[in-house]
Enzyme design. Structure first.
Site, mmCIF file in Angstrom:
data_model
loop_
_atom_site.group_PDB
_atom_site.id
_atom_site.type_symbol
_atom_site.label_atom_id
_atom_site.label_comp_id
_atom_site.label_asym_id
_atom_site.label_seq_id
_atom_site.Cartn_x
_atom_site.Cartn_y
_atom_site.Cartn_z
ATOM 1 N N SER A 1 0.832 -1.193 0.000
ATOM 2 C CA SER A 1 0.000 0.000 0.000
ATOM 3 C C SER A 1 0.866 1.243 0.000
ATOM 4 O O SER A 1 2.029 1.217 0.413
ATOM 5 C CB SER A 1 -0.931 0.030 1.225
ATOM 6 N N LYS A 2 0.289 2.339 -0.479
ATOM 7 C CA LYS A 2 0.987 3.622 -0.446
ATOM 8 C C LYS A 2 1.244 4.043 1.000
ATOM 9 O O LYS A 2 2.290 4.602 1.328
ATOM 10 C CB LYS A 2 0.150 4.689 -1.148
ATOM 11 N N ARG A 3 0.247 3.772 1.855
ATOM 12 C CA ARG A 3 0.341 4.200 3.255
ATOM 13 C C ARG A 3 1.566 3.593 3.938
ATOM 14 O O ARG A 3 2.215 4.216 4.770
ATOM 15 C CB ARG A 3 -0.932 3.801 4.000
#
Length: 284
Positions: A254-256
Site C-alpha cells: 500500500s501507499k500508506r
C-alpha cells in the site's frame, strides 16, 4: 464472457504506483489483449486534497515503461464533474437523496448515545439523524448555508430497486448482493463533488466496461455498485476480483506503508521484465 471485452485500470493519483498496482493493471491488460478487446486507463482524481498532477503524470509514465498500452484517451474524472452531478440529480429526482449536516464528531456522539457502533464496509454506519429531519428543518438549514453531504436513503433505494441483486464473479458464478450493509452512504460532499462509488459506476457504464478487474478488497463495494447500476439503469459488467499482492512481511502492499514504487525500482536498475515478474505476472 462477451465477445468484446472492455476492461480498465483506474488508479487514484495520490502517490506513485507500486507492485500491487502493476499486478492489477497487468491482469486487466492481459484479459483485454488476449481476447482482442479494449483496455482503458482512467484517473480517479475526484479528491482534490489528495490527488496531484505529478502523480497522474507518473502513472502514465510507469505504465508505459512496464510495456502497457491503452485504447483511447485517458479519462480524468475531475474533468467530468457535471456528468456526476447529473447522475446525482437523477437520484435526487427519485427522492433517494437527502442532505446530511452532521460532522464526524456529531456522528460519533450519536453513536455513543446509542451505546454500540455498527460498522459496514466503509466504516462506521450512519445512524440516520438527518434522514429524520422534517422538510421545513432541512429547508431552514440549507437557507442558512450550512455545509452538508448528500446521502443515499438506503431503505428507499432498496424498495425502488429490483431484487434480488447479484453480480457475476468470474470463476465463482453469481453472487448475491447485500447493499444494506453500507447504510445511508455518502454520494457527494462539499469538498468531493461525487463519491468513488458513484463515479466508478457512472464511468464503467459510460465507457462500456464489460469486465471489471480489481483487487479483492474492493469486492464488498460491488454490492453498492450493483444497487446504483440498478437504480440508474446502467448495465452490469462482469467482475474479477484478484488476490492482493503481499510484501515479504505478509501485509498487503500500500501507499500508506510506503511500498516500493515502480519509479524507485526503475531508478534502482530493474528492467520492465523484472518488475513484471516481481508483480507475479502472468501468475494469477
Amino acid at each position: 464472457m462477451p465477445a468484446t471485452i472492455v476492461t480498465r485500470f483506474a488508479p487514484s493519483p495520490t502517490g506513485r504506483l507500486h507492485l500491487g498496482h502493476a499486478h492489477s493493471a497487468l491482469l486487466g491488460w492481459r484479459a483485454a489483449r488476449a481476447a482482442g478487446g479494449r483496455f482503458l486507463l482512467r484517473l480517479e482524481d475526484i479528491d482534490p486534497a489528495r490527488c496531484r498532477p505529478e502523480y497522474a503524470a507518473g502513472i502514465v509514465q510507469d505504465l508505459a515503461w512496464l510495456g502497457l498500452d491503452w485504447d483511447g484517451p485517458v479519462r480524468v474524472q475531475s474533468e467530468h464533474l457535471p456528468e456526476y452531478r447529473a447522475a446525482l440529480n437523477r437520484l435526487e429526482g427519485m427522492g433517494l437523496l437527502y442532505p446530511c449536516f452532521c460532522t464526524r464528531a456529531d456522528i460519533a456522539r450519536e453513536v455513543a448515545a446509542i451505546g454500540h457502533a455498527p460498522h459496514g464496509p466503509d466504516g462506521l454506519l450512519y445512524p440516520g439523524t438527518c434522514r429524520r429531519l422534517s422538510a421545513a428543518e432541512r429547508a431552514e438549514r440549507l437557507a442558512r448555508g450550512e455545509a452538508y453531504a448528500l446521502r443515499l436513503d438506503m431503505g428507499a433505494a432498496l424498495r425502488r430497486a429490483p431484487t434480488p441483486l447479484s453480480f457475476l464473479e468470474l470463476g465463482e458464478g453469481r453472487i448475491r448482493c447485500d447493499p444494506a450493509r453500507f447504510g445511508d452512504v455518502v454520494l457527494a460532499r462539499k469538498d468531493t463533488p461525487a463519491s468513488y462509488h458513484l463515479c466508478v459506476t457512472h464511468d464503467d457504464a459510460l465507457q462500456g466496461v464489460t469486465l471489471v478487474t480489481r483487487a479483492e478488497d474492493l469486492r464488498p463495494a460491488t454490492d453498492l455498485h450493483r444497487l446504483l447500476q440498478a437504480l440508474l439503469r446502467w448495465p452490469a459488467p462482469r467482475y474479477r476480483h484478484h488476490r492482493l499482492l503481499l510484501g515479504p512481511d505478509g501485509r498487503r502492499l500500500s501507499k500508506r506503508d510506503k511500498a516500493p514504487t515502480l519509479a524507485a525500482l526503475r531508478e534502482a536498475g530493474r528492467s520492465p521484465a523484472e518488475v513484471r515478474a516481481m508483480a507475479r505476472w502472468p501468475d494469477a
